[in-house]
Design an enzyme around this catalytic site. Structure first.
Site, PDB file in Angstrom:
ATOM      1  N   VAL A 620      40.042  40.337  49.843  1.00  0.00           N
ATOM      2  CA  VAL A 620      41.485  40.407  49.626  1.00  0.00           C
ATOM      3  C   VAL A 620      41.749  40.019  48.187  1.00  0.00           C
ATOM      4  O   VAL A 620      41.277  38.991  47.708  1.00  0.00           O
ATOM      5  CB  VAL A 620      42.226  39.443  50.567  1.00  0.00           C
ATOM      6  CG1 VAL A 620      43.721  39.548  50.348  1.00  0.00           C
ATOM      7  CG2 VAL A 620      41.900  39.765  52.005  1.00  0.00           C
ATOM      8  N   PHE A 623      46.752  41.884  45.047  1.00  0.00           N
ATOM      9  CA  PHE A 623      47.727  42.910  45.380  1.00  0.00           C
ATOM     10  C   PHE A 623      47.555  43.486  46.782  1.00  0.00           C
ATOM     11  O   PHE A 623      48.385  44.244  47.245  1.00  0.00           O
ATOM     12  CB  PHE A 623      47.647  44.051  44.360  1.00  0.00           C
ATOM     13  CG  PHE A 623      48.062  43.613  42.977  1.00  0.00           C
ATOM     14  CD1 PHE A 623      49.396  43.490  42.646  1.00  0.00           C
ATOM     15  CD2 PHE A 623      47.112  43.298  42.026  1.00  0.00           C
ATOM     16  CE1 PHE A 623      49.778  43.075  41.385  1.00  0.00           C
ATOM     17  CE2 PHE A 623      47.488  42.882  40.770  1.00  0.00           C
ATOM     18  CZ  PHE A 623      48.827  42.765  40.436  1.00  0.00           C
ATOM     19  N   GLY A 624      46.461  43.192  47.423  1.00  0.00           N
ATOM     20  CA  GLY A 624      46.264  43.740  48.761  1.00  0.00           C
ATOM     21  C   GLY A 624      44.799  43.708  49.143  1.00  0.00           C
ATOM     22  O   GLY A 624      43.961  43.108  48.449  1.00  0.00           O
ATOM     23  N   GLU A 625      44.497  44.385  50.268  1.00  0.00           N
ATOM     24  CA  GLU A 625      43.128  44.335  50.772  1.00  0.00           C
ATOM     25  C   GLU A 625      42.187  45.200  49.929  1.00  0.00           C
ATOM     26  O   GLU A 625      42.617  46.168  49.303  1.00  0.00           O
ATOM     27  CB  GLU A 625      43.102  44.855  52.211  1.00  0.00           C
ATOM     28  CG  GLU A 625      43.703  43.862  53.197  1.00  0.00           C
ATOM     29  CD  GLU A 625      44.136  44.542  54.467  1.00  0.00           C
ATOM     30  OE1 GLU A 625      44.627  45.686  54.383  1.00  0.00           O
ATOM     31  OE2 GLU A 625      43.990  43.932  55.526  1.00  0.00           O
ATOM     32  N   LYS A 644      40.573  49.359  46.276  1.00  0.00           N
ATOM     33  CA  LYS A 644      41.561  48.280  46.207  1.00  0.00           C
ATOM     34  C   LYS A 644      42.907  48.881  46.532  1.00  0.00           C
ATOM     35  O   LYS A 644      43.275  49.919  45.966  1.00  0.00           O
ATOM     36  CB  LYS A 644      41.618  47.699  44.798  1.00  0.00           C
ATOM     37  CG  LYS A 644      40.491  46.793  44.466  1.00  0.00           C
ATOM     38  CD  LYS A 644      40.789  46.107  43.160  1.00  0.00           C
ATOM     39  CE  LYS A 644      39.724  45.088  42.849  1.00  0.00           C
ATOM     40  NZ  LYS A 644      40.026  44.331  41.657  1.00  0.00           N
ATOM     41  N   ASP A 737      38.759  35.281  31.946  1.00  0.00           N
ATOM     42  CA  ASP A 737      38.553  34.722  33.293  1.00  0.00           C
ATOM     43  C   ASP A 737      37.130  35.003  33.767  1.00  0.00           C
ATOM     44  O   ASP A 737      36.896  35.359  34.910  1.00  0.00           O
ATOM     45  CB  ASP A 737      39.577  35.323  34.267  1.00  0.00           C
ATOM     46  CG  ASP A 737      39.627  34.547  35.592  1.00  0.00           C
ATOM     47  OD1 ASP A 737      39.090  33.433  35.640  1.00  0.00           O
ATOM     48  OD2 ASP A 737      40.218  35.061  36.550  1.00  0.00           O
TER      49      ASP A 737
HETATM   50  P1  AMP Z   1      39.304  41.259  43.459  1.00  0.00           P
HETATM   51  O1  AMP Z   1      40.708  41.568  43.794  1.00  0.00           O
HETATM   52  O2  AMP Z   1      38.734  42.169  42.426  1.00  0.00           O
HETATM   53  O3  AMP Z   1      39.096  39.824  43.116  1.00  0.00           O
HETATM   54  O4  AMP Z   1      38.457  41.538  44.794  1.00  0.00           O
HETATM   55  C1  AMP Z   1      38.530  40.701  45.927  1.00  0.00           C
HETATM   56  C2  AMP Z   1      37.182  40.681  46.636  1.00  0.00           C
HETATM   57  O5  AMP Z   1      36.841  41.991  47.082  1.00  0.00           O
HETATM   58  C3  AMP Z   1      36.019  40.265  45.727  1.00  0.00           C
HETATM   59  O6  AMP Z   1      35.841  38.892  45.684  1.00  0.00           O
HETATM   60  C4  AMP Z   1      34.834  40.957  46.392  1.00  0.00           C
HETATM   61  O7  AMP Z   1      34.366  40.182  47.467  1.00  0.00           O
HETATM   62  C5  AMP Z   1      35.450  42.223  46.940  1.00  0.00           C
HETATM   63  N1  AMP Z   1      35.256  43.338  45.981  1.00  0.00           N
HETATM   64  C6  AMP Z   1      36.081  43.714  44.989  1.00  0.00           C
HETATM   65  N2  AMP Z   1      35.566  44.768  44.332  1.00  0.00           N
HETATM   66  C7  AMP Z   1      34.385  45.053  44.930  1.00  0.00           C
HETATM   67  C8  AMP Z   1      33.379  46.060  44.703  1.00  0.00           C
HETATM   68  N3  AMP Z   1      33.478  46.944  43.721  1.00  0.00           N
HETATM   69  N4  AMP Z   1      32.306  46.069  45.502  1.00  0.00           N
HETATM   70  C9  AMP Z   1      32.186  45.146  46.491  1.00  0.00           C
HETATM   71  N5  AMP Z   1      33.097  44.193  46.746  1.00  0.00           N
HETATM   72  C10 AMP Z   1      34.192  44.141  45.975  1.00  0.00           C
END
Ligand code: AMP
Length: 975
Positions: A620, A623-625, A644, A737
């Site tokens: 998550v 902005f969303g899942e 995303k 970050d």
């Molecule tokens: P983020 O919003 O980019 O922080 O994504 C939230 C969570 O989704 C991350 O901590 C990952 O566990 C998972 N995630 C995001 N992008 C990826 C990706 N390209 N491949 C695998 N898991 C992802």
């Protein structure tokens, strides 16, 4: 300052692990037991000490007494007989029982009366008989009663004095009275030993107790140990701090103090402290003392199966093998059902073999065809086969494999024969320029696959001049029909661009193909060709100019390199790879566009939502899942992607912030930066589609794989992150970050930097904390100048990279543990830094410290970091020196309130809280039974208890530090 508390705790620890066994006393002299045969000398012979005989409980008791309280200058001695010392003991204890009468009961005599007497000793190598010289005695103690006797009821006092060190063969004791009224009821002289004992399956011999002494033991029968078992015998004759790792041999288990054979039907495969286990499924019942249980007939273990695993049977054949033509271009889906009998195993894989058969014979298909997920080690019951020719008879044989399939008497196979009939022509994928002149171009082209051998084919090549601005000439194409995939076209106009496209046609029954994309090629200018026509004349001059040019370029490059190495800015890498010399385009902040949608159009590819399919939520974001999903890619099948999403009810501003991450990501292209596949913006539900990273966020991955990843591999991961960051800094992009949670890991353990939200800094990061100057900052990862006056640069990213290095080497540990952000900032400003993680190679820790230089101009640049990590990777022996891990340096200062911690009621409760319950028994065995013992442990103690895995040692050590922190006031990270 930490030391005294540790010593105090250690002392407590020693006291508390005292083993219930009492010390053993070896008596050298016992006055009571000797009866009247004491033979002690008195001086003076008369009017001094006298032997007195009393009947107590109808047995005779002899005592020495003296009571000359009314005369001054009393000096009355009584000396024992010669007491032999045992050679092994240099310390003896003297236990006295005596009565002293209260001087006040003697009225006027109280002026000269005393209430004490003295104990003396004189060492000698031989019995000197009656020769008694007071001058040879040294005083041991003045003996004073706890209670004097006033009335008729005698108050018996007992005092014990230790006499050390003794070196001669024996000694005499003497008692001097100087005017007391005293009766000596008993004198007992003895030395102590720690009795022989068996502790945790190791036997230790009886040991004389004269100082804290380390004693080595031996494992009991049928037990072994990697190191010699050790224990301490205290001066008081007690065993303390056993360090024992004896373990029962395979086939034996521990019961009390011995190792006993496993019962029939049970087994134990290795030397350990485990108990014997029941024989696993499909094995024969074992005899007593079995180290393994043999498989039943027809069942097997694979070489990689542990002896604790059940035996299993080879799989039966795959079922229902079918083939389906996928499209008209030579692709076929082979699919089948798993075997009925998997043999009780989960490691089932399949392999597919292909043969081309005619009536007379079959030959292997060899390299001509392609299995999209490979022909072997297939986990799924299906595979797509491509590059097949039509009108061949293909025979596919699918075989099921498992870890024990080699033991099967029959190969588990299924076979199908199929013929692919397709008429879709191949496509031209690219056209190449082989040669050119002012009026000619020689071209050739490549195809998506070979045209079918049995169908004739030809090429249709179309070309035209490229439009010159203002002039449109779209209709005048020239078409050539060709047999070969190359052509020379003449009569062209010099110095002009032509556009070419090619189509493959199958005849006679061909389906229509499609033209390749227009590709431009330019004819050379006339002057160029004239130069070429005078080769010999011009050659020398050309070579000369080229040499001069080369020298000039080399000098320029060298100057540039030395300039770069002196100051910050510009390409810094010492190697002249084309990549480095090629100027990278700078990153464009999407904020600079008035309409953010234009930035999205410029940098990002729009994806048709129909080609993506969401499968499962994997995270998550702000902005969303975030979903794992699949994206259809032309010619490549399906690609795993992360999707995303923007949660419903968003505002326009949120939508733009959400998509701005894509406009940033879309500008990057580097193997260590997460790759953007595209966005969906034209539909209600906006989505960002990126490559899928199977192992998710780095911090979680490390925590879950604690201890499994060797330092060399951790270093490789860091190298990847550093290379990604070098690329970003070359593009003038400051991440702000960088943290392990914002790095993603794929199935090959490649790390890619992610999280490029434009709402930085840093609305979507839980670590973001509002600073006094406003704005959220992840304090523990951020350089001091960025916290203080928002100076975010690549140098502040380098600081964060140092923290990521620490997170990686500490397997996802939280930087600065439970310290508050305020404490972290204070410590950093006072020049304290994180200590080296346990087992961290020194070279890596040194690099971290460099990244944490307060003066940002002294920090290495990402190009330096990549170079350093490369060099370390090239010489693994440089990783052998381990940085000091000294918890006493890195822990918080102790409070003076002692070792109590109320957090955990018991050692098992604490171990459970850190998921280390498997060591319950080891801790108990080593006598670590209270939290005070735990607090007193040093790193080497943890190892000695039997915790060997570095990650487990680290987790336990850090937890102990954390417990100590509970009562702390300030952290100490000394650099
Ligand atoms: P983020 O919003 O980019 O922080 O994504 C939230 C969570 O989704 C991350 O901590 C990952 O566990 C998972 N995630 C995001 N992008 C990826 C990706 N390209 N491949 C695998 N898991 C992802």
């Amino acid at each position: 300052m930490g030391q005294p508390r540790v010593n105090f705790c250690f002392f407590l620890f020693i006291i508390r692990v005292l083993i219930s066994l009492q010390s053993k006393e070896h008596v050298l002299l016992d006055m009571k037991a000797s009866g009247s045969e004491l033979g002690w000398l008195t001086s003076p012979n008369e009017n001094g000490w006298e032997i007195v005989q009393t009947v107590v409980n109808s047995s005779l008791l002899y005592t020495y007494s003296v009571c000359n309280v009314d005369s001054a200058d009393q000096d009355n001695w009584v000396r024992t007989t010669f007491i032999q010392r045992r050679p092994e003991s240099s310390r003896v204890s003297v236990e006295l029982q005596f009565i002293v009468r209260d001087c006040n009961t003697f009225g006027g005599a109280s002026v000269t009366c005393k209430e004490t007497f003295n104990l003396f000793i004189s060492e000698a190598d031989a019995d000197v008989g009656t020769s008694f010289r007071k001058g040879q005695f040294r005083k041991v103690a003045t003996i004073a009663p706890d209670e004097v006797t006033r009335g008729r009821v005698p108050k018996v006092n007992t005092e014990t004095r230790t006499v050390v060190p003794l070196s001669k063969k024996g000694f005499y004791l003497a008692f001097q009275d100087m005017g007391a009224c005293v009766a000596l009821l008993s004198v007992r002289v003895y030395y102590k030993t720690c009795p022989s004992t068996v502790q945790s399956l190791a036997a230790f011999p009886e040991t004389v107790a004269d100082a804290l002494r380390e004693v080595e033991g031996v494992c009991v029968k049928n037990a072994v140990s990697q190191t010699t078992p050790r224990i301490y015998c205290t001066a008081e004759g007690k065993w303390v701090v056993p360090v024992v790792q004896c373990q029962c041999l395979p086939g034996y288990e521990a019961t009390e103090n011995s190792c006993q054979e496993c019962k029939p039907g049970y087994f134990k495969p290795s030397a350990s402290n485990e108990f014997c286990q029941v024989c696993p499924d499909n094995t024969k019942s074992s005899l007593a003392g079995a180290a393994e249980c043999v498989c039943e007939d027809g069942f097997f273990r694979s070489p990689s199966d542990p002896l604790t695993a059940a035996c299993s049977a080879p799989p039966s054949a795959p079922r229902d093998l079918t083939s389906t033509t996928l499209s008209g271009d030579g692709r076929l889906l082979l699919s089948w059902s798993p075997p009925l009998e998997t043999g009780g195993r989960s490691d089932l894989t399949y392999s597919v073999a292909c043969e081309i058969c005619d009536e007379s014979q079959c030959v292997a298909c060899g390299e001509k065809i392609r299995f999209e997920t490979g022909p072997t080690e297939l986990k799924e019951p299906g595979v797509v086969v491509s590059d097949l020719d039509s009108h061949h008879n293909y025979t596919f044989t699918v075989e099921a494999h498992s870890g024990v399939s080699q033991y099967g008497t029959e190969r588990a196979t299924a076979t199908i024969t199929t013929t692919l009939d397709y008429t879709n022509p191949p496509k031209v994928t690219s056209i190449h320029l082989d040669d050119r002149g002012p009026t000619s171009l020689s071209l050739s082209w490549t195809l998506s696959r070979r045209p079918p051998a049995h169908i004739s084919h030809h090429y249709e090549l179309m070309y035209r001049k490229k439009d010159i601005e203002g002039e449109s000439d779209v209709t005048t194409y020239t078409v050539l029909i060709l047999d070969k995939n190359s052509v020379q076209i003449n009569d062209l106009t010099p110095d002009t661009t032509y556009l070419f496209r090619v189509l493959v046609k199958l005849s006679p029954e061909a389906m229509p193909g499609s033209y390749s994309k227009d590709q431009p090629f330019h004819t050379s200018a006339l002057a160029e060709s004239q130069t070429q026509n005078k080769p010999t004349l011009v050659m020398g001059a050309v070579v000369g100019v080229a040499v001069i040019l080369l020298i000039v370029v080399a000098v320029l490059l060298l100057r540039r390199r030395s300039l770069c190495s002196r100051g910050r800015g510009g390409p810094e890498d010492p190697y002249f790879s084309t990549d480095q010399l090629k100027p990278l385009k700078a990153y464009v902040d999407p904020h600079t566009y008035e309409d953010p949608n234009i930035a999205i159009q410029k940098f990002v590819k729009e994806i048709d939502p129909n080609i993506i399919r969401k499968e499962k939520v994997i995270g998550v974001g702000e902005f969303g899942e975030v979903f794992r999903g699949m994206m259809k890619v032309p010619r490549k099948g399906e690609l795993a992607v992360a999707i995303k999403t923007l949660k419903p009810g968003y505002s326009e501003k949120q939508r733009q912030d959400f998509l701005s991450e894509a406009s940033i990501m879309g500008q990057f292209s580097h193997p260590n930066i997460i790759r953007l596949e595209g966005v969906v913006t034209k539909f209600k539900h906006a989505m960002i589609v990126t490559e899928y990273m199977e192992n998710g966020a780095l911090d979680t991955y490390l925590k879950e794989h604690d201890t499994e990843i060797p330092p060399y591999q951790l270093l490789g991961m860091l190298r990847g992150i550093a290379a990604g960051m070098k690329y970003l800094s070359d593009m003038n992009y400051v991440h702000r970050d960088l943290a392990a949670r914002n790095v993603l890991v794929n199935s090959s353990l490649e790390c890619k930097v992610s999280d490029f939200g434009l709402s930085r800094v840093l609305e979507d990061d839980a670590e973001g904390t509002y600073t006094t100057r406003g704005g959220k900052i992840p304090i523990r990862w951020t350089a001091p100048e960025a916290i203080e006056y928002r100076k975010f640069t690549s140098a502040s990213d380098v600081w964060s990279f140092g923290i990521v290095m620490w997170e990686v080497m500490a397997f996802g540990e939280r930087p600065y543990w439970d310290m508050s952000n305020h404490e972290v900032m204070k410590a950093i400003n006072e020049a304290f830094r994180l200590p080296a993680p346990m087992d961290c190679p020194s070279a890596i820790y040194q690099l971290m410290l460099q990244c944490w230089q307060h003066d940002r101009s002294k920090r290495p640049r990402f190009s330096d970091i990549v170079n350093i990590l490369d060099k370390l990777l090239q010489s693994p022996e440089s990783l052998k020196t381990i940085a000091d891990f000294d918890p006493h340096v890195s822990i918080r200062l102790p409070s003076t309130s002692g070792c109590d911690t109320t957090m955990f009621r018991s050692v098992p409760e604490w171990l459970e809280s850190i998921k280390m319950s498997q060591y319950n028994e080891s801790f108990a065995r080593a006598g670590i039974t209270t939290m005070d013992h735990v607090l007193a442990l040093r790193p080497e103690d943890i190892r000695n208890i039997g915790v060997r895995l570095p990650g487990h040692m680290k987790r336990i050590a850090y937890s102990i530090l954390g417990l100590k922190d509970e009562t702390s006031s300030l952290s100490v990270f000394a650099v």
